[in-house]
Write a protein that holds these residues in place. Structure first.
Motif, PDB file in Angstrom:
ATOM      1  N   VAL A  50      -2.501   6.703   5.240  1.00 19.71           N
ATOM      2  CA  VAL A  50      -2.160   5.964   6.451  1.00 19.71           C
ATOM      3  C   VAL A  50      -0.763   5.384   6.278  1.00 19.71           C
ATOM      4  CG1 VAL A  50      -2.774   4.042   7.963  1.00 19.71           C
ATOM      5  CG2 VAL A  50      -4.587   5.408   6.895  1.00 19.71           C
ATOM      6  N   LEU A  51       0.077   5.647   7.265  1.00 16.90           N
ATOM      7  CA  LEU A  51       1.422   5.080   7.302  1.00 16.90           C
ATOM      8  C   LEU A  51       1.484   4.073   8.434  1.00 16.90           C
ATOM      9  CD1 LEU A  51       3.636   8.279   6.918  1.00 16.90           C
ATOM     10  CD2 LEU A  51       2.796   6.766   5.123  1.00 16.90           C
ATOM     11  N   VAL A  52       1.936   2.872   8.133  1.00 13.99           N
ATOM     12  CA  VAL A  52       2.100   1.821   9.131  1.00 13.99           C
ATOM     13  C   VAL A  52       3.598   1.625   9.321  1.00 13.99           C
ATOM     14  CG1 VAL A  52       1.653  -0.584   9.708  1.00 13.99           C
ATOM     15  CG2 VAL A  52      -0.077   0.748   8.468  1.00 13.99           C
ATOM     16  N   ASP A  53       4.086   2.034  10.483  1.00 17.41           N
ATOM     17  CA  ASP A  53       5.525   2.017  10.755  1.00 17.41           C
ATOM     18  C   ASP A  53       6.312   2.683   9.626  1.00 17.41           C
ATOM     19  OD1 ASP A  53       5.232   0.830  13.261  1.00 17.41           O
ATOM     20  OD2 ASP A  53       5.417  -1.202  12.458  1.00 17.41           O
ATOM     21  N   GLY A  54       5.775   3.820   9.133  1.00 13.95           N
ATOM     22  CA  GLY A  54       6.446   4.620   8.123  1.00 13.95           C
ATOM     23  C   GLY A  54       6.192   4.207   6.686  1.00 13.95           C
ATOM     24  N   ARG A  55       5.408   3.169   6.463  1.00 12.55           N
ATOM     25  CA  ARG A  55       5.138   2.653   5.117  1.00 12.55           C
ATOM     26  C   ARG A  55       3.688   2.936   4.745  1.00 12.55           C
ATOM     27  NH1 ARG A  55       2.973  -2.165   3.582  1.00 12.55           N
ATOM     28  NH2 ARG A  55       2.992  -2.889   5.735  1.00 12.55           N
ATOM     29  N   ALA A  56       3.460   3.540   3.593  1.00  9.82           N
ATOM     30  CA  ALA A  56       2.100   3.855   3.140  1.00  9.82           C
ATOM     31  C   ALA A  56       1.324   2.561   2.897  1.00  9.82           C
ATOM     32  CB  ALA A  56       2.141   4.684   1.870  1.00  9.82           C
ATOM     33  N   VAL A  57       0.087   2.526   3.424  1.00  6.76           N
ATOM     34  CA  VAL A  57      -0.786   1.364   3.253  1.00  6.76           C
ATOM     35  C   VAL A  57      -2.144   1.860   2.767  1.00  6.76           C
ATOM     36  CG1 VAL A  57      -1.964  -0.515   4.451  1.00  6.76           C
ATOM     37  CG2 VAL A  57       0.396   0.018   5.029  1.00  6.76           C
ATOM     38  N   THR A  58      -2.651   1.251   1.697  1.00  4.98           N
ATOM     39  CA  THR A  58      -3.956   1.645   1.153  1.00  4.98           C
ATOM     40  C   THR A  58      -4.959   0.498   1.133  1.00  4.98           C
ATOM     41  OG1 THR A  58      -3.206   1.191  -1.096  1.00  4.98           O
ATOM     42  CG2 THR A  58      -2.969   3.464  -0.300  1.00  4.98           C
ATOM     43  N   ASP A  59      -4.490  -0.728   1.208  1.00  7.71           N
ATOM     44  CA  ASP A  59      -5.355  -1.909   1.132  1.00  7.71           C
ATOM     45  C   ASP A  59      -5.986  -2.168   2.499  1.00  7.71           C
ATOM     46  OD1 ASP A  59      -6.549  -4.400   0.864  1.00  7.71           O
ATOM     47  OD2 ASP A  59      -4.747  -5.376   0.074  1.00  7.71           O
ATOM     48  N   SER A  60      -7.324  -2.114   2.566  1.00 10.32           N
ATOM     49  CA  SER A  60      -8.011  -2.274   3.850  1.00 10.32           C
ATOM     50  C   SER A  60      -7.837  -3.673   4.434  1.00 10.32           C
ATOM     51  CB  SER A  60      -9.500  -1.951   3.717  1.00 10.32           C
ATOM     52  OG  SER A  60     -10.115  -2.859   2.835  1.00 10.32           O
ATOM     53  N   SER A  61      -7.425  -4.653   3.629  1.00  7.64           N
ATOM     54  CA  SER A  61      -7.205  -5.998   4.157  1.00  7.64           C
ATOM     55  C   SER A  61      -5.770  -6.225   4.633  1.00  7.64           C
ATOM     56  CB  SER A  61      -7.575  -7.045   3.106  1.00  7.64           C
ATOM     57  OG  SER A  61      -6.697  -6.973   2.009  1.00  7.64           O
ATOM     58  N   GLU A  62      -4.943  -5.196   4.504  1.00 12.10           N
ATOM     59  CA  GLU A  62      -3.528  -5.290   4.925  1.00 12.10           C
ATOM     60  C   GLU A  62      -3.441  -5.591   6.416  1.00 12.10           C
ATOM     61  OE1 GLU A  62       0.707  -4.712   4.337  1.00 12.10           O
ATOM     62  OE2 GLU A  62      -0.783  -4.331   2.800  1.00 12.10           O
ATOM     63  N   ASP A  71       0.276   6.275  11.548  1.00 12.86           N
ATOM     64  CA  ASP A  71       0.035   7.705  11.387  1.00 12.86           C
ATOM     65  C   ASP A  71      -1.112   7.914  10.406  1.00 12.86           C
ATOM     66  OD1 ASP A  71       2.195   8.578  13.040  1.00 12.86           O
ATOM     67  OD2 ASP A  71       3.576   8.140  11.401  1.00 12.86           O
ATOM     68  N   VAL A  72      -2.075   8.749  10.798  1.00 16.06           N
ATOM     69  CA  VAL A  72      -3.202   9.108   9.952  1.00 16.06           C
ATOM     70  C   VAL A  72      -2.990  10.553   9.517  1.00 16.06           C
ATOM     71  CG1 VAL A  72      -5.697   9.379   9.822  1.00 16.06           C
ATOM     72  CG2 VAL A  72      -4.706   7.481  11.140  1.00 16.06           C
ATOM     73  N   LEU A  73      -2.755  10.744   8.214  1.00 15.37           N
ATOM     74  CA  LEU A  73      -2.357  12.041   7.680  1.00 15.37           C
ATOM     75  C   LEU A  73      -3.380  12.569   6.674  1.00 15.37           C
ATOM     76  CD1 LEU A  73       1.276  10.924   6.911  1.00 15.37           C
ATOM     77  CD2 LEU A  73       0.564  12.304   8.868  1.00 15.37           C
ATOM     78  N   PRO A  74      -4.127  13.613   7.038  1.00 12.60           N
ATOM     79  CA  PRO A  74      -5.004  14.250   6.053  1.00 12.60           C
ATOM     80  C   PRO A  74      -4.160  14.948   5.002  1.00 12.60           C
ATOM     81  CG  PRO A  74      -5.640  14.850   8.290  1.00 12.60           C
ATOM     82  CD  PRO A  74      -4.294  14.159   8.364  1.00 12.60           C
ATOM     83  N   PRO A  75      -4.742  15.289   3.856  1.00  9.04           N
ATOM     84  CA  PRO A  75      -3.989  16.026   2.843  1.00  9.04           C
ATOM     85  C   PRO A  75      -3.543  17.380   3.401  1.00  9.04           C
ATOM     86  CG  PRO A  75      -6.218  15.518   2.063  1.00  9.04           C
ATOM     87  CD  PRO A  75      -6.111  15.028   3.458  1.00  9.04           C
ATOM     88  N   PHE A  76      -2.346  17.760   3.061  1.00  8.22           N
ATOM     89  CA  PHE A  76      -1.810  19.035   3.503  1.00  8.22           C
ATOM     90  C   PHE A  76      -1.769  20.006   2.338  1.00  8.22           C
ATOM     91  CE2 PHE A  76      -0.061  15.975   6.479  1.00  8.22           C
ATOM     92  CZ  PHE A  76      -0.305  16.588   7.686  1.00  8.22           C
ATOM     93  N   ALA A  77      -1.949  21.262   2.622  1.00  4.58           N
ATOM     94  CA  ALA A  77      -1.857  22.296   1.607  1.00  4.58           C
ATOM     95  C   ALA A  77      -0.710  23.233   1.976  1.00  4.58           C
ATOM     96  CB  ALA A  77      -3.154  23.084   1.519  1.00  4.58           C
TER      97      ALA A  77
END
Length: 79
Positions: A50-62, A71-77
């Motif tokens: 998940v990118l929030v305004d272009g910044r990766a965010v992993t903490d669900s409390s963010e 942006d919600v990005l699944p893994p790409f191959a």
């Protein structure tokens, strides 16, 4: 409202590529989207970045309440 852009498998699971969502945190956003789109979407979300305004965010409390675009990005191959 924040514009959420869904890509690839996330868009397929949701049946849409964009939607507007109001949420205070990343965890709340995932919960709202899962309630809207079901378990298949939840399964895809577990693998997404998940990118929030272009910044990766992993903490669900963010805090994401003031974000313009998520942006919600699944893994790409490929290569």
């Amino acid at each position: 409202m924040t514009q959420v852009r869904l890509f690839a498998a996330a868009a397929d699971a949701a049946g849409t590529a964009t939607e507007d969502v109001s949420s205070a945190t990343l965890g709340e956003l995932v919960q709202i989207l899962t309630e809207r789109h079901g378990e298949q979407f939840a399964t895809v979300m577990q693998r997404c970045s998940v990118l929030v305004d272009g910044r990766a965010v992993t903490d669900s409390s963010e805090s994401i309440g003031d974000a313009a675009v998520i942006d919600v990005l699944p893994p790409f191959a490929g290569g």
